[in-house]
Design a protein around this motif. Structure first.
Motif, mmCIF file in Angstrom:
data_model
loop_
_atom_site.group_PDB
_atom_site.id
_atom_site.type_symbol
_atom_site.label_atom_id
_atom_site.label_comp_id
_atom_site.label_asym_id
_atom_site.label_seq_id
_atom_site.Cartn_x
_atom_site.Cartn_y
_atom_site.Cartn_z
ATOM 1 N N GLN A 26 -60.589 42.829 15.923
ATOM 2 C CA GLN A 26 -61.127 43.049 17.256
ATOM 3 C C GLN A 26 -59.982 43.271 18.225
ATOM 4 N N GLU A 27 -60.228 44.029 19.229
ATOM 5 C CA GLU A 27 -59.176 44.334 20.203
ATOM 6 C C GLU A 27 -59.031 43.171 21.181
ATOM 7 N N PRO A 28 -57.792 42.773 21.468
ATOM 8 C CA PRO A 28 -57.593 41.758 22.509
ATOM 9 C C PRO A 28 -58.120 42.264 23.838
ATOM 10 N N ARG A 29 -58.731 41.360 24.591
ATOM 11 C CA ARG A 29 -59.277 41.770 25.900
ATOM 12 C C ARG A 29 -58.318 41.389 27.008
ATOM 13 N N ILE A 39 -59.172 26.585 23.972
ATOM 14 C CA ILE A 39 -59.047 27.624 22.947
ATOM 15 C C ILE A 39 -60.367 28.374 22.800
ATOM 16 N N HIS A 40 -61.465 27.630 22.730
ATOM 17 C CA HIS A 40 -62.758 28.289 22.518
ATOM 18 C C HIS A 40 -63.243 29.023 23.763
ATOM 19 N N ALA A 41 -62.739 28.669 24.934
ATOM 20 C CA ALA A 41 -63.048 29.469 26.123
ATOM 21 C C ALA A 41 -62.424 30.848 26.011
ATOM 22 N N ALA A 42 -61.278 30.919 25.343
ATOM 23 C CA ALA A 42 -60.592 32.204 25.158
ATOM 24 C C ALA A 42 -61.136 32.962 23.947
ATOM 25 N N VAL A 43 -61.351 32.235 22.857
ATOM 26 C CA VAL A 43 -61.813 32.851 21.600
ATOM 27 C C VAL A 43 -62.922 31.967 21.030
ATOM 28 N N ARG A 58 -55.147 27.801 28.693
ATOM 29 C CA ARG A 58 -55.970 28.048 29.884
ATOM 30 C C ARG A 58 -55.321 29.089 30.787
ATOM 31 N N SER A 59 -53.987 29.066 30.895
ATOM 32 C CA SER A 59 -53.277 29.992 31.775
ATOM 33 C C SER A 59 -53.122 31.378 31.166
ATOM 34 N N HIS A 60 -53.093 31.458 29.831
ATOM 35 C CA HIS A 60 -52.810 32.739 29.173
ATOM 36 C C HIS A 60 -53.782 32.999 28.015
ATOM 37 N N PRO A 61 -55.076 33.066 28.314
ATOM 38 C CA PRO A 61 -56.052 33.279 27.243
ATOM 39 C C PRO A 61 -55.878 34.605 26.521
ATOM 40 N N GLU A 62 -55.330 35.597 27.227
ATOM 41 C CA GLU A 62 -55.144 36.908 26.594
ATOM 42 C C GLU A 62 -54.175 36.840 25.420
ATOM 43 N N VAL A 63 -53.214 35.933 25.484
ATOM 44 C CA VAL A 63 -52.261 35.791 24.386
ATOM 45 C C VAL A 63 -52.957 35.171 23.175
ATOM 46 N N VAL A 64 -53.819 34.202 23.412
ATOM 47 C CA VAL A 64 -54.561 33.572 22.315
ATOM 48 C C VAL A 64 -55.518 34.571 21.675
ATOM 49 N N ARG A 65 -56.121 35.406 22.488
ATOM 50 C CA ARG A 65 -56.988 36.443 21.928
ATOM 51 C C ARG A 65 -56.190 37.380 21.028
ATOM 52 N N ARG A 66 -54.973 37.710 21.437
ATOM 53 C CA ARG A 66 -54.120 38.571 20.603
ATOM 54 C C ARG A 66 -53.756 37.849 19.294
ATOM 55 N N ILE A 67 -53.439 36.565 19.364
ATOM 56 C CA ILE A 67 -53.107 35.809 18.156
ATOM 57 C C ILE A 67 -54.238 35.905 17.143
ATOM 58 N N VAL A 68 -55.461 35.670 17.609
ATOM 59 C CA VAL A 68 -56.611 35.687 16.706
ATOM 60 C C VAL A 68 -56.916 37.102 16.236
ATOM 61 N N ALA A 69 -56.845 38.069 17.144
ATOM 62 C CA ALA A 69 -57.127 39.454 16.770
ATOM 63 C C ALA A 69 -56.162 39.957 15.695
ATOM 64 N N ASP A 70 -54.934 39.437 15.703
ATOM 65 C CA ASP A 70 -53.944 39.851 14.707
ATOM 66 C C ASP A 70 -54.080 39.086 13.391
ATOM 67 N N GLY A 71 -55.034 38.156 13.313
ATOM 68 C CA GLY A 71 -55.307 37.476 12.051
ATOM 69 C C GLY A 71 -54.508 36.225 11.784
ATOM 70 N N HIS A 72 -53.931 35.633 12.829
ATOM 71 C CA HIS A 72 -53.155 34.406 12.664
ATOM 72 C C HIS A 72 -54.054 33.177 12.811
ATOM 73 N N THR A 73 -53.542 32.036 12.395
ATOM 74 C CA THR A 73 -54.274 30.777 12.454
ATOM 75 C C THR A 73 -53.870 30.000 13.703
ATOM 76 N N LEU A 74 -54.850 29.311 14.292
ATOM 77 C CA LEU A 74 -54.594 28.472 15.454
ATOM 78 C C LEU A 74 -54.545 26.999 15.070
ATOM 79 N N CYS A 75 -53.718 26.256 15.790
ATOM 80 C CA CYS A 75 -53.554 24.821 15.585
ATOM 81 C C CYS A 75 -53.520 24.155 16.958
ATOM 82 N N ASN A 76 -54.219 23.041 17.101
ATOM 83 C CA ASN A 76 -54.222 22.258 18.332
ATOM 84 C C ASN A 76 -52.916 21.473 18.422
#
Length: 207
Positions: free
Chosen positions: A204-207, A91-95, A46-64
């Motif tokens: 996709q480019e991180p926002r 997570i889904h609010a960010a990506v 919630r505090s750093h959604p831009e980092v999560v967007r970068r994680i996904v944009a770079d093709g990595h997997t997310l885990c709760n």
């Protein structure tokens, strides 16, 4: 699960996103052409959604990895359900379209009820086969001795199919250790992110 089920080795990084060290780690992984799995904590997402967007944009997997890294084994089912859902929602609010197909309990303290709940929510519980022990700062400190210890534990314990537990939140020693570990690992193993049933929207480019 404590292994990937194939010969591939999975790097997993817990407790972020960290706006400083997760970003440095992402740069390092990109340089080496390596994909990994990031087990993220909801309030930090919630505090750093831009980092999560970068994680996904770079093709990595997310885990709760829960909302605030409490010991969920001491909580009832209603609390667990709210905690895991709040983390997925952050997570889904960010990506919005990112798959979340894995759950790792804080401290690895899984219970049968927790496993059942995560499974019902479409997440596979993941453990690990190698612990880099970066949490042993009282023994090794946070400087060169810890960097050497992380590297030693990973080199000593990694086998085909392994899942390596490391941490990126507040851990500059992780970044330092992986500068030497990534070339060592890639020369011996095939490294990949834990697979998801949904395609990543990488590119996709991180926002």
């Amino acid at each position: 699960m404590t292994n990937t089920g194939t010969d591939a080795v999975a790097l997993t990084f817990d407790d972020g996103p960290d706006p400083q060290y997760t970003m440095q780690l992402l740069d390092l992984l990109k340089e080496q052409g390596v994909k990994a799995t990031f087990c993220v904590v909801g309030f930090r997402v919630r505090s750093h959604p831009e980092v999560v967007r970068r994680i996904v944009a770079d093709g990595h997997t997310l885990c709760n990895h829960s909302w605030q890294h409490l010991d969920l084994s001491k909580r009832d089912d209603n609390y667990l359900a709210g905690d895991l859902q709040a983390t997925n929602d952050a997570i889904h609010a960010a990506v919005p379209d990112a798959p979340i197909e894995y759950f790792r309990a804080p401290y690895g303290n899984f219970t049968p009820g927790m496993v059942r709940l995560a499974t019902r929510m479409g997440m596979k519980p993941i453990y690990w086969s190698v612990d880099d022990q970066c949490w042993m700062s009282s023994t090794y400190g946070t400087g060169p001795a810890m960097i050497d210890h992380i590297a030693t534990m990973v080199r000593r314990g990694t086998r085909p199919g392994g899942i390596i537990l490391s941490h990126d939140m507040g851990k500059p020693q992780t970044i330092a250790a992986y500068r030497s570990l990534l070339p060592w690992l890639t020369s011996r193993f095939h490294l990949e992110a834990l697979p998801t049933d949904q395609p990543h929207r990488s590119g996709q480019e991180p926002r």
